[in-house]
Write an enzyme that holds these catalytic residues in place. Structure first.
Site, PDB file in Angstrom:
ATOM      1  N   PHE A 283       0.703  -1.312   0.199  1.00  0.00           N
ATOM      2  CA  PHE A 283       0.049  -0.115  -0.097  1.00  0.00           C
ATOM      3  C   PHE A 283       0.893   1.094   0.020  1.00  0.00           C
ATOM      4  CE2 PHE A 283      -2.840  -3.087   1.978  1.00  0.00           C
ATOM      5  CZ  PHE A 283      -4.025  -2.895   1.083  1.00  0.00           C
TER       6      PHE A 283
ATOM      7  N   LYS B 136       2.093   5.864   7.412  1.00  0.00           N
ATOM      8  CA  LYS B 136       1.972   4.984   6.237  1.00  0.00           C
ATOM      9  C   LYS B 136       1.538   5.965   5.191  1.00  0.00           C
ATOM     10  CE  LYS B 136       0.913   0.609   5.955  1.00  0.00           C
ATOM     11  NZ  LYS B 136       0.615  -0.632   5.877  1.00  0.00           N
TER      12      LYS B 136
ATOM     13  N   ASP C 138      -6.507  -9.253   3.678  1.00  0.00           N
ATOM     14  CA  ASP C 138      -5.102  -9.405   3.473  1.00  0.00           C
ATOM     15  C   ASP C 138      -4.049  -9.790   4.628  1.00  0.00           C
ATOM     16  OD1 ASP C 138      -2.813  -9.458   1.726  1.00  0.00           O
ATOM     17  OD2 ASP C 138      -2.142  -7.492   1.689  1.00  0.00           O
TER      18      ASP C 138
END
Ligand code: NAG
Ligand code: NAG
Ligand code: NAG
Ligand code: NAG
Length: 664
Positions: A357, A375, A472
């Site tokens: 990602f 992130k 995931d």
């Protein structure tokens, strides 16, 4: 601009009628303060200060909140409510008497007294039902007059300081042990108070800021019929009173709601507590020294100011937040400037890793020493970004001890930044496949990790207000905190790709080896696909091998692709299933337990979604509350696949995986 003003105005009026609010610090907040109460320049609400003895202070939300409706047929029904706040009590010497959260008919407390009355009551109105006061006290003194149990307790008070219910201050830690909390330790303490009208139950919990998760069992859980205690409209706030032994009573942040759970608070977003200066004499020297320093600084800074001004202007432009109006609607937003500072400008040396990602950076929140992981996700096009932000903001309320906590988000152009708790031990993947680290992963720890992740997944599937499919689950998304507790990361993120700009490319999300076979056909993520991925993870942890890996066989050294589940199944058919257990454990594991785990892994790996257990069943198996032998046929039993054909044993994994191209 005019539009923006209008929207802001609407936003404000809406807030004044709302029955939910949140304060991450009280800078600029419109609270009704009296007595010693004051809001410090960095936004702490200080109810009382150690500079005054025998004094008190109140800080109340200024607007009345409806708690019941006497004019209606159901006049006895009191609304449910929920509040969270973070408080701290600091002092040089032991102090008395603590603070309280209170519901009062006025925006303050009429007739509160100092000392042991906590600013709530006085000698003559004590116990009088016309007080209409409900309070939760955090009491640091033992007062025989009020039958106090000790000098460090939490109590529920109705119209009186003789508590209806009280307990020594403590919380149920993640390891299930009951840990004492010293109320006046000077450290921030999280508090949760919930009243549920259908259960008529008032729950109170506290926990230290090192474990800011609502404990699974409340400290106090008291049945209460509040219908005659509360009036139709009440005010909510805090009260504190000190005696001869004075202290500082701070509220750092506060959320409240009569409409579902109050919002979670994050320490990183709260104002920090002042650093205690221990000796007054030392203070004097510090003042003299700082005067000299200031004079010197003025000289130097005048010289530099021109240069600084120029540079600052440039930097400001670079870091400016270009916020769109809709972003105001979503909580937990951080400014880009804060995150830029936290990560030291997203420098390479803070890079923790790069995943599917985006890149993850380590950071330290300015003004606190809280470590975070930031992130950065780039998103193609603005479309869908708003929906995603809405989702991320709601995921910010998902808290569970087996999930990595999302603290907040920030959007900058097409880029989304997510702020998570920092996990000092990295990912499970790194431990499993680094032989120097793998030694740490003994059998007990592996079991604890697998149970933790199963709990986390069950929470996502069943425990929260909406079903969250992880999509995931894999070893590199299992992160390990400072105490090697497993926490699942990246939940809910797969949706970002779904919201992406091109609906034509419905590529399968996830990671090969963990993908349930039906995903290649339907592309539709389901909870049962998460179970499949969990099964792959389970086998991986028990066997110490990746779900799909290559192996150079003995005959001619030809490279062979091994599907772990098939390989385990082969050992089972040979009657020696535990031969599949990670050789590095050197036999140090419970044989029976290992056998059950491997079978559970295979059960989750079934090709037919309906044949897999649910996450709840998995958790029951892991806790020994259900037996796996009853649920699973031994090899050779009959299976039916989608095509209606009969198959012996478990269906072939290879056949299901062969007819797609590996696109991820
Ligand atoms: C309780 O308070 C009310 C109002 O202040 C007062 O009229 C009443 O006399 C009090 N009752 C008792 C028993 O003291
Ligand atoms: C449980 O956890 C707490 C806080 O994390 C720790 O202080 C305590 O020593 C632990 N107790 C046990 C029995 O592991
Ligand atoms: C209060 O605690 C009890 C006991 O743990 C629990 O059953 C109940 O659901 C809790 N209620 C609220 C509103 O948290
Ligand atoms: C709560 O108290 C009110 C009046 O004091 C009464 O009318 C009501 O029935 C009580 N509710 C329950 C559930 O006991």
């Amino acid at each position: 601009m005019a539009l923006l003003m209008l929207v802001l105005l609407l936003f404000q009026t809406a807030a004044s009628m709302a029955e939910s609010f949140v304060f991450h610090g009280f800078k600029g907040a419109n609270l009704t303060l009296d007595g010693m109460a004051a809001i410090s320049s960095n936004g702490l609400l200080r109810l009382t200060s150690d500079s005054h003895v025998e004094d008190m202070g109140h800080g109340f939300y200024p607007l009345p909140i409806r708690f019941k409706d006497s004019s209606s047929a159901s006049s006895a029904t009191v609304t449910s409510f929920s509040t969270r706040f973070v408080f701290a009590i600091t002092s040089q010497a032991p102090s008395c008497h603590g603070l309280a959260f209170a519901l009062s008919p006025t925006d303050g407390i009429v007739g509160g007294a100092v000392n042991n009355f906590l600013g709530l009551f006085n000698n003559s109105n004590l116990g009088n039902s016309s007080n209409h006061i409900l309070a939760v006290e955090f009491d640091t003194c033992k007062d025989p007059m009020f039958k106090d149990i000790n000098d460090n307790h939490v109590g529920i008070d109705i119209n009186s300081l003789i508590s209806v219910s009280a307990a020594p201050a403590a919380y149920l830690a993640a390891n299930n042990s009951n840990e004492t909390i010293i109320l006046q330790s000077g450290f921030p303490i999280f508090a949760w108070i919930d009243y549920q009208n259908d259960q008529q139950l008032l729950n109170v919990s506290i926990s230290p800021s090192t474990e800011p998760v609502k404990p699974s069992r409340p400290l106090l859980s008291q049945p209460l019929n509040l219908s005659s205690v509360l009036e139709d409209f009440m005010y909510v706030g805090f009260s504190s009173g000190v005696g001869k032994l004075s202290g500082n009573h701070y509220i750092m942040g506060w959320s409240f709601s009569t409409d579902g759970e109050a919002q979670s608070l994050y320490l990183s977003q709260l104002p920090s507590l002042p650093v205690p200066n221990d000796k007054a004499r030392q203070k004097k020297y510090v003042i003299i020294a700082s005067v000299i320093a200031v004079v010197f600084m003025i000289v130097v800074s005048t010289a530099c100011s021109y240069v600084a001004y120029k540079m600052q202007k440039k930097k400001k432009e670079k870091l400016a937040d270009i916020m769109e109006v809709w972003e105001l609607d979503y909580p937990h937003r951080f400014s880009y400037r804060t995150l830029y500072k936290a990560t030291d400008g997203f420098k390479e040396k803070g890079l923790l890793g790069t995943g599917g990602f985006g890149s993850v950076y380590k950071g330290v929140m300015p003004g606190t020493s809280t470590q975070v992981a930031v992130k950065r996700i780039s998103h193609n096009g603005k479309q869908g970004l708003r929906e995603f932000v809405a989702e991320v903001a709601s995921l910010g309320r998902v808290t569970h001890r087996s999930l990595v906590r999302l603290q907040g988000w920030c959007r900058r152009q097409d880029e989304l930044l997510l702020v998570y708790d920092f996990m000092p031990n990295g990912s499970l993947d790194e431990f499993l496949f680094d032989d120097t680290k793998a030694a740490t992963l003994n059998w007990e720890l592996r079991m604890r990790i697998l149970k933790g992740i199963a709990d986390g997944l069950l929470y996502l599937h069943k425990g929260w207000e909406q079903v969250v499919v992880h999509r995931d689950v894999k070893a590199s998304n299992v992160l390990l905190d400072g105490e090697m507790n497993a926490r699942l990361g990246d939940f809910g993120l797969a949706r970002l790709h779904e919201h992406g700009q091109n609906p034509q490319t419905t590529g399968v999300m996830g990671t090969v080896g963990y993908l349930a076979p039906e995903l290649y056909r339907t592309g539709k993520a389901t909870v049962s696909a998460d179970v499949f991925a969990y099964g792959a993870l389970l086998l991986e942890v028990v066997c110490g091998k990746r779900p799909i890996h290559t192996w150079r066989g003995g005959n001619g050294g030809e490279e062979e692709e091994i599907i772990l589940a098939e390989w385990v199944l082969e050992w089972w058919q040979k009657g020696d299933i535990t031969a599949a257990v990670d050789g590095r454990l050197e036999g140090r594991y419970g044989k029976e337990e290992a056998e059950l785990m491997l079978k559970l892994g295979l059960l989750c790996s079934q090709a037919v979604p309906g044949a897999r257990p649910t996450m709840r069943q998995v958790v029951q198996f892991l806790n020994g509350e259900a037996s796996i032998h009853k649920s699973m046929g031994l090899p050779g039993s009959v299976f039916y696949e989608d095509d209606g054909a009969e198959h012996k044993g478990l269906p072939s994994f290879r056949s299901m995986q062969s007819d797609y191209d590996e696109s991820d």
